[in-house]
Design a protein around this motif. Structure first.
Motif, PDB file in Angstrom:
ATOM      1  N   GLU A 117       0.896  -1.176   0.062  1.00  0.00           N
ATOM      2  CA  GLU A 117      -0.019  -0.043  -0.068  1.00  0.00           C
ATOM      3  C   GLU A 117       1.054   1.487   0.050  1.00  0.00           C
ATOM      4  N   ASP A 140       0.279   5.256   0.907  1.00  0.00           N
ATOM      5  CA  ASP A 140      -0.747   6.263   1.506  1.00  0.00           C
ATOM      6  C   ASP A 140      -2.044   5.440   1.679  1.00  0.00           C
ATOM      7  N   GLY A 141      -2.272   4.314   2.171  1.00  0.00           N
ATOM      8  CA  GLY A 141      -3.353   3.586   2.434  1.00  0.00           C
ATOM      9  C   GLY A 141      -3.995   2.761   1.224  1.00  0.00           C
ATOM     10  N   GLU A 142      -3.524   3.265   0.041  1.00  0.00           N
ATOM     11  CA  GLU A 142      -4.072   2.657  -1.353  1.00  0.00           C
ATOM     12  C   GLU A 142      -3.359   1.322  -1.605  1.00  0.00           C
ATOM     13  N   PRO A 143      -4.130   0.590  -2.129  1.00  0.00           N
ATOM     14  CA  PRO A 143      -3.275  -0.727  -2.827  1.00  0.00           C
ATOM     15  C   PRO A 143      -2.613  -0.183  -4.024  1.00  0.00           C
ATOM     16  N   ALA A 144      -1.149  -0.772  -4.010  1.00  0.00           N
ATOM     17  CA  ALA A 144      -0.379  -0.481  -4.941  1.00  0.00           C
ATOM     18  C   ALA A 144       0.321  -1.681  -5.680  1.00  0.00           C
TER      19      ALA A 144
END
Length: 317
Positions: free
Chosen positions: A173, A175-179
């Motif tokens: 992740e 910034d808290g977003e899946p990457a």
């Protein structure tokens, strides 16, 4: 459940598994779908006894019950891991008992075809061993360095155009977003002491003009040429800008891929190759449980039918 059922172990929302289940339903092959890591023991129950012929008993999920001694095949797609709801000793103990109890029985079903066996999948996920096996089978493999030494990495990257790629495509992740962590070109000047924090895989960059995804089901091989925009190292980072076309697999490579699966005891593999202007296929990796549904549609490859054929026949290997 009448007839010899196919067990499909996968997460609740799995469009790829849905394709196969729909095809098996069309063929009137009984199916029991469940997610071991989420459904057991609250929504699924197990009662298994060992006999001279292997495990007997029943697995029940919802309103369906399967005779463990009469399972045709198990499609190990993408089940969730066994996880504790609460971080306490009793929950952690229960999770390990579930994994070794239910997972152990499912791994030892008599006369069952596995697509593929969970333990075989786990072993085949180690990229360093994959590269060694591929080279031994005659596939062309790029120069590769696995190191935690920044100096070694810099020397390797200075010797030829180089890419970095992760050894495992785990969850990540930003910034808290899946990457996604894609394969990317790396310059010697970009390599820092941070390399010393874990193992890194560096590989000579193949001067490719395209990529091939080869999906192998049993001994059947389906290949698609994937063309990405110029300069793209990892085509997965550009899904919206890719073109696809079916291509034939050269016979020596086809034979090597079937041998690769046999080496690991697999019935499925999604292989990636980089292809040069001269037509050379360079082996990059195998995902023993890789995605394929989007490729079937994009390149008109009958992969669903091939998987359903294998599961329907249910002949243990």
């Amino acid at each position: 459940m009448d007839g010899r059922p196919v067990l499909v172990a996968t997460e609740c929302e799995d469009a790829t598994a849905d394709l196969v289940i729909t095809e098996l339903n069309r063929r009137r092959v009984p199916v029991l779908r469940f997610d071991p890591g989420r459904d057991f023991p609250t929504r699924a129950t197990l009662a298994a006894s060992v006999t001279a012929d292997g495990w007997a008993g029943r697995l029940t999920a919802g309103e369906r019950t399967a005779d463990l001694a009469n399972i045709r095949a198990l499609y190990h797609r993408r089940p969730n891991a066994y996880l504790a709801e609460h971080d306490d000793q009793a929950e952690r103990f229960a999770v390990q008992e579930n994994r070794r109890g239910l997972g152990g029985v499912l791994a030892a079903l008599p006369g069952c075809l596995y697509l593929s066996h969970p333990q075989a999948i786990a072993r085949a996920e180690y990229k360093p061993e994959q590269l060694s096996v591929a080279a031994r089978l005659g596939l062309t493999v790029p120069a590769t360095l696995i190191t935690s030494d920044p100096a070694e990495a810099k020397t390797f990257a200075a010797a030829q155009p180089t890419i970095y790629k992760p050894l495992h495509a785990g969850a990540y992740e930003v910034d808290g977003e899946p990457a996604g962590i894609w394969a990317a070109s790396v310059d010697p000047g970009e390599i820092t002491d941070a390399v010393s924090r874990c193992a890194h895989l560096f590989q000579a960059q193949v001067p490719k003009v395209g990529d091939v995804r080869a999906v192998v089901v049993g001994d059947r091989v389906f290949c698609a040429l994937i063309t990405a925009p110029a300069g793209v190292v990892d085509w997965r980072s550009e899904y919206r800008n890719l073109t696809y076309e079916p291509v034939d697999c050269p016979e020596p490579i086809r034979a090597a891929l079937v041998a690769f699966l046999a080496h690991y005891g697999l019935n499925f593999g999604a292989f990636d190759f980089a292809v040069t202007a001269e037509g050379a296929w360079w082996f990059l990796e195998c995902n023993p449980n890789g995605q394929w549904a989007w490729l079937e549609h994009a390149a008109n490859l009958p992969i669903t039918s091939a998987i359903a054929d294998l599961l329907e026949n249910g002949e243990s290997q």
